[in-house]
Design a protein around this motif. Structure first.
Motif, short mmCIF file in Angstrom:
data_model
loop_
_atom_site.label_atom_id
_atom_site.label_comp_id
_atom_site.label_asym_id
_atom_site.label_seq_id
_atom_site.Cartn_x
_atom_site.Cartn_y
_atom_site.Cartn_z
N GLN A 256 0.85 -1.19 0.00
CA GLN A 256 0.00 0.00 0.00
C GLN A 256 0.89 1.25 0.00
O GLN A 256 1.80 1.37 0.79
N VAL A 257 0.57 2.17 -0.90
CA VAL A 257 1.35 3.39 -1.02
C VAL A 257 0.85 4.41 0.00
O VAL A 257 -0.36 4.62 0.14
N GLN A 258 1.79 5.03 0.68
CA GLN A 258 1.44 6.11 1.60
C GLN A 258 2.42 7.26 1.43
O GLN A 258 3.63 7.04 1.32
N LEU A 259 1.88 8.47 1.38
CA LEU A 259 2.67 9.69 1.39
C LEU A 259 2.15 10.51 2.56
O LEU A 259 0.98 10.90 2.58
N VAL A 260 3.01 10.77 3.54
CA VAL A 260 2.59 11.45 4.75
C VAL A 260 3.39 12.73 4.92
O VAL A 260 4.61 12.70 5.12
N GLU A 261 2.67 13.85 4.83
CA GLU A 261 3.32 15.16 4.96
C GLU A 261 3.34 15.60 6.42
O GLU A 261 2.48 15.23 7.22
N SER A 262 4.32 16.42 6.73
CA SER A 262 4.42 17.05 8.04
C SER A 262 5.18 18.35 7.91
O SER A 262 5.81 18.60 6.88
N GLY A 263 5.11 19.17 8.95
CA GLY A 263 5.88 20.39 8.98
C GLY A 263 5.11 21.67 8.72
O GLY A 263 5.69 22.76 8.79
N GLY A 264 3.84 21.56 8.40
CA GLY A 264 3.06 22.77 8.17
C GLY A 264 2.77 23.50 9.47
O GLY A 264 3.09 23.00 10.56
N GLY A 265 2.20 24.69 9.34
CA GLY A 265 1.86 25.46 10.53
C GLY A 265 1.67 26.92 10.21
O GLY A 265 1.52 27.30 9.04
N LEU A 266 1.66 27.70 11.27
CA LEU A 266 1.49 29.14 11.16
C LEU A 266 2.84 29.82 11.30
O LEU A 266 3.59 29.52 12.25
N VAL A 267 3.14 30.73 10.38
CA VAL A 267 4.41 31.43 10.42
C VAL A 267 4.18 32.88 10.01
O VAL A 267 3.27 33.19 9.23
N GLN A 268 5.00 33.77 10.53
CA GLN A 268 4.88 35.19 10.18
C GLN A 268 5.51 35.46 8.81
O GLN A 268 6.42 34.71 8.40
N PRO A 269 5.07 36.48 8.14
CA PRO A 269 5.71 36.84 6.86
C PRO A 269 7.21 37.02 7.05
O PRO A 269 7.66 37.61 8.05
N GLY A 270 7.97 36.50 6.10
CA GLY A 270 9.41 36.53 6.17
C GLY A 270 10.02 35.32 6.87
O GLY A 270 11.24 35.13 6.83
N GLY A 271 9.18 34.51 7.48
CA GLY A 271 9.66 33.33 8.19
C GLY A 271 9.91 32.15 7.28
O GLY A 271 9.77 32.23 6.05
N SER A 272 10.26 31.02 7.91
CA SER A 272 10.60 29.80 7.17
C SER A 272 9.88 28.60 7.76
O SER A 272 9.55 28.57 8.95
N LEU A 273 9.65 27.63 6.89
CA LEU A 273 9.13 26.33 7.29
C LEU A 273 9.78 25.28 6.41
O LEU A 273 10.15 25.57 5.26
N ARG A 274 9.90 24.08 6.94
CA ARG A 274 10.34 22.96 6.12
C ARG A 274 9.29 21.86 6.17
O ARG A 274 8.96 21.35 7.25
N LEU A 275 8.77 21.53 5.02
CA LEU A 275 7.81 20.45 4.89
C LEU A 275 8.54 19.15 4.59
O LEU A 275 9.55 19.16 3.88
N SER A 276 8.00 18.07 5.12
CA SER A 276 8.55 16.74 4.85
C SER A 276 7.44 15.85 4.31
O SER A 276 6.27 16.01 4.68
N CYS A 277 7.82 14.91 3.47
CA CYS A 277 6.86 13.93 2.95
C CYS A 277 7.56 12.58 2.98
O CYS A 277 8.51 12.35 2.22
N ALA A 278 7.08 11.71 3.86
CA ALA A 278 7.63 10.37 3.97
C ALA A 278 6.82 9.42 3.11
O ALA A 278 5.60 9.32 3.25
N SER B 268 6.12 5.52 1.42
CA SER B 268 6.28 4.09 1.60
C SER B 268 5.47 3.37 0.52
O SER B 268 4.47 3.90 0.02
N GLY B 269 5.94 2.18 0.16
CA GLY B 269 5.22 1.39 -0.82
C GLY B 269 5.51 1.74 -2.26
O GLY B 269 4.83 1.25 -3.18
N ILE B 270 6.51 2.61 -2.50
CA ILE B 270 6.88 2.98 -3.87
C ILE B 270 8.38 2.79 -4.06
O ILE B 270 9.12 2.70 -3.09
#
Length: 117
Positions: free
Chosen positions: A1-23, A25-27
């Motif tokens: 079974q294929v799964q793509l699971v994202e994480s790392g989102g949220g609330l950030v102020q303008p000019g800020g940074s975030l890093r999203l991840s996507c794990a 499996s099954g591919i």
């Protein structure tokens, strides 16, 4: 079974940074084209960034120079580093994987990114 699971989102102020991840499996991650789409409320889904197994990348003009897509084949994970975030980057960001041999594509559920002061 294929799964793509994202994480790392949220609330950030303008000019800020975030890093999203996507794990993934099954591919066959090492040969897959990986990427990120985003969809803001009331708007169509747009392709943000793509990373081919060769290492070549593509970005939509609005994020080029601010966002960086990368992958760790040992961890079956793709990342989206987002810097200098703007309110117009607010959207649900979804990971996708494309097998170039079978031409099959899969999607994650998405993670919310909100840029606001």
């Amino acid at each position: 079974q294929v799964q793509l699971v994202e994480s790392g989102g949220g609330l950030v102020q303008p000019g800020g940074s975030l890093r999203l991840s996507c794990a993934a499996s099954g591919i066959r991650f090492s040969i897959a084209t990986m990427g990120w789409y985003r969809q803001a409320p009331g708007k169509q889904r747009d392709l943000v960034a793509t990373l081919h197994s060769s290492g070549s990348t593509n970005y939509v003009d609005s994020v080029r120079g601010r966002f960086t897509i990368s992958r760790d084949n040992a961890k079956n994970t793709v990342y989206l580093q987002m810097n200098s975030l703007k309110p117009e980057d607010t959207a649900v960001y979804s990971c996708y994987a494309h097998n170039p041999i079978t031409r099959t594509q899969w999607w994650g559920q998405g993670t919310q990114v909100t840029v606001s002061s």
